[in-house]
Design a protein around this motif. Structure first.
Motif, PDB file in Angstrom:
ATOM      1  N   PRO B  31       0.823  -1.203   0.000  1.00 36.93           N
ATOM      2  CA  PRO B  31       0.000   0.000   0.000  1.00 36.93           C
ATOM      3  C   PRO B  31       0.860   1.257   0.000  1.00 36.93           C
ATOM      4  O   PRO B  31       2.013   1.234   0.421  1.00 36.93           O
ATOM      5  CB  PRO B  31      -0.809  -0.121   1.289  1.00 36.93           C
ATOM      6  CG  PRO B  31      -0.052  -1.065   2.150  1.00 36.93           C
ATOM      7  CD  PRO B  31       0.704  -1.967   1.236  1.00 36.93           C
ATOM      8  N   GLY B  32       0.282   2.357  -0.432  1.00 36.26           N
ATOM      9  CA  GLY B  32       1.020   3.609  -0.498  1.00 36.26           C
ATOM     10  C   GLY B  32       1.325   3.951  -1.939  1.00 36.26           C
ATOM     11  O   GLY B  32       1.515   3.067  -2.757  1.00 36.26           O
ATOM     12  N   GLN B  36       1.101  10.320  -3.433  1.00 35.08           N
ATOM     13  CA  GLN B  36       0.590  10.679  -2.108  1.00 35.08           C
ATOM     14  C   GLN B  36       1.720  11.093  -1.178  1.00 35.08           C
ATOM     15  O   GLN B  36       1.607  12.073  -0.438  1.00 35.08           O
ATOM     16  CB  GLN B  36      -0.133   9.486  -1.475  1.00 35.08           C
ATOM     17  CG  GLN B  36      -1.588   9.406  -1.817  1.00 35.08           C
ATOM     18  CD  GLN B  36      -2.174   8.071  -1.372  1.00 35.08           C
ATOM     19  OE1 GLN B  36      -1.472   7.191  -0.876  1.00 35.08           O
ATOM     20  NE2 GLN B  36      -3.461   7.934  -1.544  1.00 35.08           N
ATOM     21  N   VAL B  37       2.808  10.344  -1.213  1.00 31.96           N
ATOM     22  CA  VAL B  37       3.923  10.655  -0.319  1.00 31.96           C
ATOM     23  C   VAL B  37       4.526  12.010  -0.696  1.00 31.96           C
ATOM     24  O   VAL B  37       4.861  12.818   0.163  1.00 31.96           O
ATOM     25  CB  VAL B  37       4.990   9.546  -0.346  1.00 31.96           C
ATOM     26  CG1 VAL B  37       6.170   9.913   0.526  1.00 31.96           C
ATOM     27  CG2 VAL B  37       4.391   8.235   0.122  1.00 31.96           C
ATOM     28  N   ALA B  38       4.632  12.266  -2.006  1.00 29.66           N
ATOM     29  CA  ALA B  38       5.223  13.536  -2.441  1.00 29.66           C
ATOM     30  C   ALA B  38       4.362  14.716  -1.999  1.00 29.66           C
ATOM     31  O   ALA B  38       4.874  15.739  -1.552  1.00 29.66           O
ATOM     32  CB  ALA B  38       5.395  13.540  -3.950  1.00 29.66           C
ATOM     33  N   LEU B  39       3.050  14.572  -2.111  1.00 26.63           N
ATOM     34  CA  LEU B  39       2.176  15.710  -1.800  1.00 26.63           C
ATOM     35  C   LEU B  39       1.844  15.787  -0.316  1.00 26.63           C
ATOM     36  O   LEU B  39       1.469  16.851   0.171  1.00 26.63           O
ATOM     37  CB  LEU B  39       0.889  15.628  -2.622  1.00 26.63           C
ATOM     38  CG  LEU B  39       1.075  15.843  -4.127  1.00 26.63           C
ATOM     39  CD1 LEU B  39      -0.180  15.458  -4.882  1.00 26.63           C
ATOM     40  CD2 LEU B  39       1.426  17.295  -4.421  1.00 26.63           C
ATOM     41  N   GLY B  40       1.959  14.678   0.384  1.00 24.66           N
ATOM     42  CA  GLY B  40       1.719  14.672   1.823  1.00 24.66           C
ATOM     43  C   GLY B  40       0.348  15.208   2.180  1.00 24.66           C
ATOM     44  O   GLY B  40      -0.639  14.924   1.495  1.00 24.66           O
ATOM     45  N   TYR B  81      11.506   9.830  -9.561  1.00 20.76           N
ATOM     46  CA  TYR B  81      10.609  10.990  -9.488  1.00 20.76           C
ATOM     47  C   TYR B  81      10.605  11.595  -8.096  1.00 20.76           C
ATOM     48  O   TYR B  81      10.079  12.674  -7.883  1.00 20.76           O
ATOM     49  CB  TYR B  81       9.195  10.663  -9.946  1.00 20.76           C
ATOM     50  CG  TYR B  81       8.750   9.256  -9.659  1.00 20.76           C
ATOM     51  CD1 TYR B  81       8.542   8.351 -10.690  1.00 20.76           C
ATOM     52  CD2 TYR B  81       8.557   8.841  -8.351  1.00 20.76           C
ATOM     53  CE1 TYR B  81       8.156   7.059 -10.427  1.00 20.76           C
ATOM     54  CE2 TYR B  81       8.172   7.545  -8.083  1.00 20.76           C
ATOM     55  CZ  TYR B  81       7.968   6.662  -9.119  1.00 20.76           C
ATOM     56  OH  TYR B  81       7.589   5.383  -8.839  1.00 20.76           O
ATOM     57  N   VAL B  82      11.189  10.901  -7.152  1.00 23.39           N
ATOM     58  CA  VAL B  82      11.242  11.460  -5.791  1.00 23.39           C
ATOM     59  C   VAL B  82      12.425  12.417  -5.646  1.00 23.39           C
ATOM     60  O   VAL B  82      12.281  13.538  -5.197  1.00 23.39           O
ATOM     61  CB  VAL B  82      11.318  10.332  -4.748  1.00 23.39           C
ATOM     62  CG1 VAL B  82      11.536  10.893  -3.355  1.00 23.39           C
ATOM     63  CG2 VAL B  82      10.041   9.508  -4.782  1.00 23.39           C
ATOM     64  N   THR B  83      13.600  11.957  -6.071  1.00 19.34           N
ATOM     65  CA  THR B  83      14.780  12.823  -5.940  1.00 19.34           C
ATOM     66  C   THR B  83      15.023  13.651  -7.199  1.00 19.34           C
ATOM     67  O   THR B  83      15.833  14.567  -7.187  1.00 19.34           O
ATOM     68  CB  THR B  83      16.038  11.975  -5.680  1.00 19.34           C
ATOM     69  OG1 THR B  83      16.248  11.124  -6.804  1.00 19.34           O
ATOM     70  CG2 THR B  83      15.891  11.117  -4.440  1.00 19.34           C
ATOM     71  N   VAL B 274      12.151   2.916   0.158  1.00 20.14           N
ATOM     72  CA  VAL B 274      10.910   2.206   0.481  1.00 20.14           C
ATOM     73  C   VAL B 274       9.974   3.162   1.225  1.00 20.14           C
ATOM     74  O   VAL B 274       8.790   3.270   0.919  1.00 20.14           O
ATOM     75  CB  VAL B 274      11.184   0.942   1.327  1.00 20.14           C
ATOM     76  CG1 VAL B 274       9.878   0.363   1.850  1.00 20.14           C
ATOM     77  CG2 VAL B 274      11.919  -0.098   0.507  1.00 20.14           C
ATOM     78  N   GLY B 275      10.510   3.901   2.184  1.00 21.92           N
ATOM     79  CA  GLY B 275       9.696   4.838   2.962  1.00 21.92           C
ATOM     80  C   GLY B 275       9.038   5.892   2.097  1.00 21.92           C
ATOM     81  O   GLY B 275       7.892   6.266   2.321  1.00 21.92           O
ATOM     82  N   ASN B 276       9.766   6.363   1.089  1.00 18.62           N
ATOM     83  CA  ASN B 276       9.217   7.404   0.217  1.00 18.62           C
ATOM     84  C   ASN B 276       8.459   6.829  -0.969  1.00 18.62           C
ATOM     85  O   ASN B 276       8.018   7.580  -1.827  1.00 18.62           O
ATOM     86  CB  ASN B 276      10.342   8.299  -0.304  1.00 18.62           C
ATOM     87  CG  ASN B 276      10.971   9.105   0.798  1.00 18.62           C
ATOM     88  OD1 ASN B 276      10.283   9.658   1.639  1.00 18.62           O
ATOM     89  ND2 ASN B 276      12.294   9.156   0.817  1.00 18.62           N
ATOM     90  N   ARG B 277       8.360   5.507  -1.035  1.00 19.53           N
ATOM     91  CA  ARG B 277       7.733   4.835  -2.174  1.00 19.53           C
ATOM     92  C   ARG B 277       8.381   5.303  -3.475  1.00 19.53           C
ATOM     93  O   ARG B 277       7.716   5.559  -4.463  1.00 19.53           O
ATOM     94  CB  ARG B 277       6.215   5.090  -2.209  1.00 19.53           C
ATOM     95  CG  ARG B 277       5.466   4.491  -1.028  1.00 19.53           C
ATOM     96  CD  ARG B 277       5.550   2.964  -1.057  1.00 19.53           C
ATOM     97  NE  ARG B 277       4.723   2.350  -0.031  1.00 19.53           N
ATOM     98  CZ  ARG B 277       5.150   2.070   1.217  1.00 19.53           C
ATOM     99  NH1 ARG B 277       6.395   2.335   1.563  1.00 19.53           N
ATOM    100  NH2 ARG B 277       4.344   1.526   2.087  1.00 19.53           N
TER     101      ARG B 277
END
Lengths: 505, 315
Positions: B31-32, B36-40, B81-83, B274-277
């Motif tokens: 799940p996740g 969603q993680v990026a926008l919080g 896409y996170v970093t 993993v934490g940041n998906r």
């Protein structure tokens, strides 16, 4: 701010210095403070930013590192939460309070050498309104009708209606000033007008900030400031003990503090913050769609006991999601005194004796600590809460925040002046029906200052009467540092960790 | 010999491909959502949709899979896409750190295990041999991270001899590198050393009861001499097998140890991702770990044939 230790600065400095030396050679505690380099400082933080672009990436870590240090706004907040000039030297507000005319600092430049002018103000505010910003915070600029450049150093901002919140918001990250040629790769390069620029980012380790020689304002006390990132609180205090870092900011392990409090080589500061620990109840889901059940939860929990047990006594009871540094704060702690009998009576009235609920707890230290005692206090009044752990942020955001598939949860709400964001939006995960406060809040924002405070207080009281959420306590901003560190910005009233004045005694 | 190598290479490729599918699907099943993680908590449904489009996570799974896999043969893991950075150079940077840690730990572990294991076998009826055997049992039961925490508490926080955590690249400041690498290496090596000691002991014990060793002794060689000339090479085969398996275990152990000692290796990169998906980064790091494990197996298989000609002939 309450200074727990080290009051007489000068005296402590010299004694602590020599003390640290002897302590080091004795080998009981390892501190390399003695020959500390006063031109640099290293601050330990938990939670590294994933990238540097707060216009598209949420989370406290990015503005904490960059605001005020790298990016500046027209105005900033001081340690008491008052608005003071920054890139705007001064400003005038028209009589109808819809037009702000800012006189800008002369000679301010971005770290790429470009001059800061009124055009940049127009560019930055309009950029927030564009699709370039991916954050609901951009709504804070909806009230801006137009930005007009009067000259290089004069800019006029016209609002669609008077707004008390707007100038404050300009001191937050939505007010950050960008250079049009510096926004191509915000995720990896940060170009602002601030006193520091990013010298290096060692991913997984640290961000090195270097003081800019061409900074327009007063130079910071240190030439380099290193933000070192750790996975957990214990690693930060270990690094402080072994001398690798000078300051541990916003520590998440209050149980580790006692050994520092009794050691003269260190100082422990208990600052205030904007973060509220909110015990959320899904207002749209049974049993918390019944206001009596929510009120029962308010009475069932002894918030002081929660602070004492879960967070070693650090933290402040506030009674609503408004910190004392906000202008419309009032003490609402007495609205729901700890009263298990009243809670049981309310539950009986609602026909909800022996209630079973699920309590979704995010995997954060504060949440785990708080959940244990909350569960035992709920059990006292006949609410059997089963803890379900949710990985934070990914799973919590998915199940609780987005799908709103939860009954009770607990989270630290860190944004400044976020009361209306939480309660004046029926789509928000708390599910509070805002029909009663929508008009009130709009009127308050457009009113004069006295009207603003009065209107906001009425809004807050209305939400509190509806027991929309149980604000357990205001999160402390605990700072542990070597005794020689001076001017630590212990009050975290904005999202920034302001490094402009921190230095050595 | 050639056939044996060919079989191994094919096995390598098949395992690799299966691993790509598995890691891809597992990351999609948990799940996740990266958007969603990026926008919080600053997310709205419209922003979520726009961010998913930007990240490309709204595309069909099969398209996302092939988009990712296509770059693998040339070592291109894509852009996170996170970093918002190319993953390959970041992974290359981190893998060096982890390999330094793991290789040093394995060397130290072998330096502990071979002498102590042999000693414990030769003296298996003596109190000293039993003591080593007992101590190694304790080491086997000790989790890596606990060893790490204990070492920090004693040597960094308590005695102040060594830094509690952090990393300095060896090229930057060799002295500081050594000071910082000692505790994590000892944490990893003490547990590994204990495990390997037990294997060395049982391998040597077994060899000692072989006929050829008795023959060697009957010819007049001393116990240690017979063991050195005829025994150790035979004992090396099971020890090598275990070492290769344990090398893979050590890489996993390093994930945790890197966390405890705040070392910017592959492990902390994996946990953060993993934490940041950060799905692409997780997939890439896992594939690097899979590759390392497979390469170790391949190399060990070749080493068998070097150590024991009988294996060569069988194939």
């Amino acid at each position: 701010m309450r200074r727990l230790k080290s009051t007489v600065r000068a005296a402590v400095l010299f004694t602590a210095g020599t003390f640290a030396l002897s302590a080091c050679s004795a080998g009981s505690t390892s501190t390399e403070t003695a020959e500390a380099d006063t031109s640099s400082i290293t601050v330990a933080l938990t939670g590294e930013p994933t990238n540097l672009d707060f216009t598209t990436t949420a989370g406290a870590a990015i503005p904490q590192a960059l605001m005020t240090n790298v990016y500046e706004g027209l105005v900033k907040l001081d340690q008491e939460g008052e608005i003071e000039p920054l890139l705007a030297e001064s400003w005038e507000v028209s009589d109808d309070r819809t037009t702000y005319t800012f006189a800008l600092q002369e000679g301010a430049t971005f770290s790429n050498g470009e001059a800061f002018t009124a055009e940049d103000v127009k560019f930055s505010i309009e950029r927030v309104q564009s699709d370039a910003w991916a954050s609901s915070l951009k709504a804070k600029m909806n009230v801006v009708d137009s930005v007009n450049v009067l000259s290089d150093t004069e800019v006029e901002v016209v609002l669609t209606q008077p707004s008390n919140a707007w100038l404050f918001d300009m001191a937050t990250l939505v007010g950050a000033m960008f250079d049009p040629s510096g926004v191509d790769d915000l995720a990896n390069t940060a170009i602002g007008t601030g006193p520091f620029s990013i010298e290096a980012w060692n991913r997984g380790e640290s961000i090195d900030l270097a003081a800019r020689e061409d900074y327009w304002g007063e130079a910071p006390q240190v030439e380099t400031a290193t933000l070192r990132y750790f996975a957990d609180a214990i690693a930060t205090t270990n690094a402080l003990r072994s001398g690798d870092v000078d300051v541990v900011y916003n520590t998440q392990a209050p149980e580790l503090l006692s050994s520092f409090e009794s050691d003269d080589a260190f100082q422990v500061l208990d600052g205030t913050s904007n973060g509220e620990i909110v015990l959320s109840m899904n207002n749209e889901m049974a049993p918390f769609d019944d206001v009596r059940v929510r009120k029962a939860v308010m009475h069932a929990i002894d918030r002081q006991a929660v602070i004492d047990t879960a967070w070693s006594g650090y933290g402040t009871m506030v009674g609503a999601a408004v910190p004392p540094t906000d202008p419309y704060y009032e003490d609402l702690n007495d609205v729901y005194p700890y009263d298990p009998d009243a809670a049981r009576a309310l539950l009986a009235e609602a026909g909800m004796e022996n209630l079973d609920i699920t309590f979704t707890v995010p995997t954060r230290p504060y949440a785990t600590a708080v959940s244990e005692i909350v569960v035992s206090q709920l059990a006292e009044v006949g609410i059997n809460a089963t803890i379900e752990s949710a990985e934070f942020p990914a799973v919590w955001l998915d199940t609780v925040f987005t799908q709103q598939n939860y009954q009770m949860s607990v989270v630290l709400a860190v944004e400044s002046r976020d009361f209306l964001a939480m309660f004046n939006n029926p789509d928000y995960y708390l599910g509070y029906d805002n029909s009663k406060i929508q008009g009130l809040a709009a009127e308050a924002d457009a009113a004069d200052e006295a009207g603003y405070i009065e209107g906001m207080q009425e809004t807050v009281r209305t939400v509190t009467d509806d027991a929309a959420a149980n604000v357990l306590f205001l999160f402390p901003n605990i700072v542990v540092a070597k005794a020689g560190v001076d001017n630590i910005p212990a009050n975290s009233v904005t999202e920034a960790l302001d490094l402009t004045s921190i230095g050595w005694k | 010999m050639a056939i044996r190598l060919l079989v191994n290479v094919i096995r390598f490729i098949v395992t690799y491909v299966v691993a790509t599918v598995l890691v891809f699907l597992v990351m999609r099943a948990i799940p996740g959502d990266p958007a969603q993680v990026a926008l919080g908590v600053n997310a709205t449904p419209e922003l979520l949709e726009a961010t998913r489009r930007e990240f490309g996570t709204d595309r069909p799974l099969i398209v996302q899979y092939f988009d990712w896999v296509a770059g693998l043969p040339i070592g291109d893991f894509g852009t996170s896409y996170v970093t918002r950075q190319d993953i390959s150079p970041l992974v290359a940077d981190r893998v060096q750190v982890s390999l330094i840690l793991v290789v040093l730990a394995m060397i130290v572990a072998l330096l502990i295990a071979i002498p102590f294991g042999t000693f414990a076998a030769v003296r298996h009826r003596n109190p000293s041999g039993i003591l080593i055997s007992g101590l190694s049992q304790v080491g086997v039961a000790l989790p890596n991270f606990l060893a790490g925490i204990l070492l920090v508490v004693v040597f960094a926080v308590g005695l102040g001899w060594l830094p509690a955590n952090g990393w300095t690249p060896p090229g930057e400041d060799p002295g500081d590198f050594i000071r910082r690498v000692i505790l994590p290496v000892v944490a990893l090596a003490s547990v590994q050393g204990a495990i390997l000691t037990r294997y060395v002991r049982s391998a040597v014990l077994e060899v000692m009861s072989e006929d050829y060793l008795r023959t060697a002794r009957a010819k007049g060689l001393g116990r240690m001499e017979a063991l050195a000339r005829h025994g150790l090479r035979n004992a090396a085969i099971p020890v090598l097998t275990v070492t290769s398996v344990q090398l893979a275990a050590l890489i996993i152990g390093a994930v945790v140890i890197e966390r405890v000692f705040v070392i910017p290796g592959l492990g902390s990169m994996l946990l953060d991702a993993v934490g940041n998906r950060d799905l692409l980064t997780v997939q890439s790091v896992v594939m690097v770990l899979v590759s390392i494990t497979l390469i170790i197996n391949l190399v060990v298989d070749v080493l068998y044939t070097v150590l024991d000609p009988r294996i060569r002939k069988k194939a």
